[in-house]
Design an enzyme around this catalytic site. Structure first.
Site, PDB file in Angstrom:
ATOM      1  N   GLU A  92       1.008  -1.262  -0.253  1.00  0.00           N
ATOM      2  CA  GLU A  92      -0.011   0.247  -0.230  1.00  0.00           C
ATOM      3  C   GLU A  92       0.730   0.985   0.045  1.00  0.00           C
ATOM      4  O   GLU A  92       1.886   1.448   0.745  1.00  0.00           O
ATOM      5  CB  GLU A  92      -1.040  -0.119   1.005  1.00  0.00           C
ATOM      6  CG  GLU A  92      -1.989  -1.297   1.128  1.00  0.00           C
ATOM      7  CD  GLU A  92      -2.501  -1.138   0.372  1.00  0.00           C
ATOM      8  OE1 GLU A  92      -2.831   0.110  -0.846  1.00  0.00           O
ATOM      9  OE2 GLU A  92      -3.200  -2.454  -0.282  1.00  0.00           O
ATOM     10  N   CYS A 129      -2.016   8.234   4.489  1.00  0.00           N
ATOM     11  CA  CYS A 129      -1.801   7.975   3.358  1.00  0.00           C
ATOM     12  C   CYS A 129      -3.219   8.455   2.877  1.00  0.00           C
ATOM     13  O   CYS A 129      -3.622   9.442   1.267  1.00  0.00           O
ATOM     14  CB  CYS A 129      -2.123   6.519   2.983  1.00  0.00           C
ATOM     15  SG  CYS A 129      -2.270   5.702   4.594  1.00  0.00           S
TER      16      CYS A 129
END
Ligand code: NAD
Length: 542
Positions: free
Chosen positions: A292, A326
């Site tokens: 990720e 994020c």
């Protein structure tokens, strides 16, 4: 495999603590913050269950008070990394053979410890070491417990999926752990992600080496100790703070590396993928690569959007945890007809945010994580000041005299392709493009294509036809999409998290989509009445 008699109910999410003024939980967290800020912890490696102290150490400081050392962390080198691989492989067989319900019990017990005995320790270490406010640390630690509970439950759901069997035959699917060890490398920004990267594969019987980020190592170390306290056998997870280059050289290239579980920047993941590709013939198995990575998350407003939720979504989405989630909002598209109102409210809301020491509970934003991050943000701000196509709506200042502080900054960009509109900055800077109301379709296309990332995105609109159009246009622009809500704050089990394009492999942490990457199915057919014939009936002549 799960024993059919023992089943786990679908878990619920951990309830957050509020830390309201005068509450016992606030007093208890403050006492732990005071204790940890007066201590310098010596952090060892943990290999094969043993604490190992090396001569190479790094100092861990508070980002909001960068001369204040809170830990000295030992670093692994080649010798210790090779020891850790041996320890993991030595632990593999017993761990794989441990009955599923006993393996699961260790992680369920760990979840209780996170939200119980260890809660203040983990929260305080996350606040001091990673510069999170009490609330941001609390949701991080709650997520760590959620990852464990949902991970164990997801494993059970995977194991339950069995093939059909015909008369006289029993087909079984044995979900084996991977044949080798897992290399887990974690980022600084979530204690929960650090903890989840080695434990998600371990839940289904894998062994791992875990390289934490050097700027999250204090909270990550406490989590490792917690796992050992809860009965994780020696060698199942080996805690090895080290340099990225040593990890690449000695661990990622090892023939028994069977899986790579990563969260961090796109560049690092791509370099590892390339290295694995170059070494592919030397591995015992094709390594599973799960990553990720970066983002350029957006909020896109329609001219029917409600102004107050839109402004709150931008301010919280862009500035909570200093824009270092994020999922943080780092670009926004606002129609010209509502821009004057949005601008005024953004300026008022941003001016009210307190930036400073996270131990003061009225602080909204702490410091960015380190000098490198401070310099990156400073560079974007300086270049925008020098650009004719940028206007500062708020912020645009910085101060590193005590901590790595960047003011919450809003830049209006006349060019939707300007660098701060398309590149990941990972700091409290949001760029805004004001578009002509009549140019909705073209601006949606720019939002979709101008940046290589596709992690999170949000739209704000009241008109349902507009919502339909915007959702369709941005379908591939985000792995997590929000309608009339900010683009941050995904909850395990409710909004499974992950993105595609340059944002990652989108294996949705905390779900069976992720856990299934750590098993290798072994199919067994058993015949109760096997045939003795060789010739088939159709072969008869008449
Ligand atoms: P980073 O890539 O700098 O570091 C991540 C980890 O990789 C650290 O442990 C680091 O030491 C290690 N590393 C660095 N170079 C390496 C190399 N050459 N080989 C092996 N390991 C190496 O990222 P960061 O600054 O810790 O975290 C921020 C980044 O993480 C941002 O890009 C953010 O978008 C991303 N992130 C993504 C998600 C998501 O779910 N998509 C979640 C959190 C963070």
């Amino acid at each position: 495999m799960p024993n059919a008699y023992f089943t786990i109910q679908r878990p619920s999410n951990d309830a957050f603590r509020g830390y309201l003024p005068g509450s016992q939980e606030r007093a208890s967290l403050k006492a732990e913050l005071a204790r940890q800020s007066q201590t310098v912890v010596k952090i060892p490696l943990i290999i094969g269950g043993k604490e190992i102290y090396t001569n190479t150490t790094i100092s861990v400081t508070m980002p909001h008070d960068h001369q204040h050392v809170i830990a000295e962390c030992c670093m692994a080198g080649e010798k210790e990394l090779r020891m850790a691989i041996d320890a993991a492989l030595a632990a593999k067989n017993d761990w794989e053979e441990m009955p599923w319900e006993h393996r699961s019990a260790i992680f369920l017990k760990a979840a209780e410890s996170i939200t119980g005995f260890y809660r203040d320790t983990l929260n305080a270490a996350t606040m001091l070491g990673q510069s999170k406010t009490a609330y941001q640390a609390e949701i991080d630690i709650a997520e760590l417990a959620d990852f464990l509970r949902f991970g164990v439950w997801s494993a059970q759901e995977i194991f339950r999926d069995q093939p059909a069997s015909s008369a006289g035959v029993w087909n079984r699917q044995d979900y084996r752990p991977l044949d080798g060890f897992i290399c887990a490398i974690s980022p600084f920004n979530f204690t929960s992600i650090g903890g989840n990267l080695p434990t998600a594969p371990a839940i289904v019987g894998n062994v791992a080496l875990w390289k934490p980020s050097r700027t999250a190592v204090l909270s990550n170390y406490y989590y490792m100790k917690l796992l050992m306290d809860c009965g994780l056998p020696a060698g199942v997870i080996n805690f090895v703070p080290c340099s990225g280059s040593d990890m690449s050289r000695y661990v990622i290239s090892h023939p028994k590396m069977a899986g790579f579980h990563f969260t961090g920047s796109t560049g690092v993941f791509q370099s590892v993928w390339k290295q694995v590709g170059e070494n592919i013939a030397s591995y015992a198995n094709y390594p599973r690569l799960v990553g990720e990575t970066g983002g350029k998350d957006f909020i896109f407003a329609h001219n029917t959007a409600d102004i107050e939720p839109l402004v709150a979504g931008i301010v919280r989405g862009a500035f909570e945890y200093q824009g270092q989630k994020c999922s943080a909002c780092s670009r926004a598209f606002i129609p010209a007809s509502i821009w004057p109102q949005v601008k005024t409210r953004l300026q008022e809301q941003t001016a009210s945010l307190k930036v400073g020491d996270v131990q003061e509970f009225d602080t909204f934003m702490g410091a960015v994580i380190d000098k490198a991050s401070f310099e990156t943000c400073k560079g974007y701000i300086d270049r925008a000041h020098a650009s004719d196509s940028c206007e500062f709506i708020a912020g645009g200042t910085y101060d590193d005299s005590k901590g790595w502080f960047i003011a919450p900054t809003i830049i209006r960009c006349l060019d939707p392709h300007y660098e701060s509109m398309v590149q990941e900055i990972f700091g409290p800077i949001v760029s805004i493009y004001v578009y002509d109301d009549a140019a909705l379709d073209e601006t949606l296309a720019i939002c979709d294509t101008a940046s290589p990332y596709a992690l999170t995105g949000a739209i704000f609109a009241q008109d349902r036809q507009a919502i339909v159009k915007m959702e369709k246009a941005l379908r591939h622009a985000a792995g997590n999409f929000y309608i009339n809500d900010k683009c941050t704050g995904a909850v395990v089990g409710q909004q499974p998290f992950g993105g595609a394009r340059a944002s990652g492999t989108n294996d949705k942490a905390g779900t069976s989509l992720n856990i299934i990457r750590w098993v290798s199915a072994h199919t067994v057919k058993e015949s109760f009445c096997p045939s003795s014939a060789v010739a088939y009936p159709y072969m008869a002549e008449k």
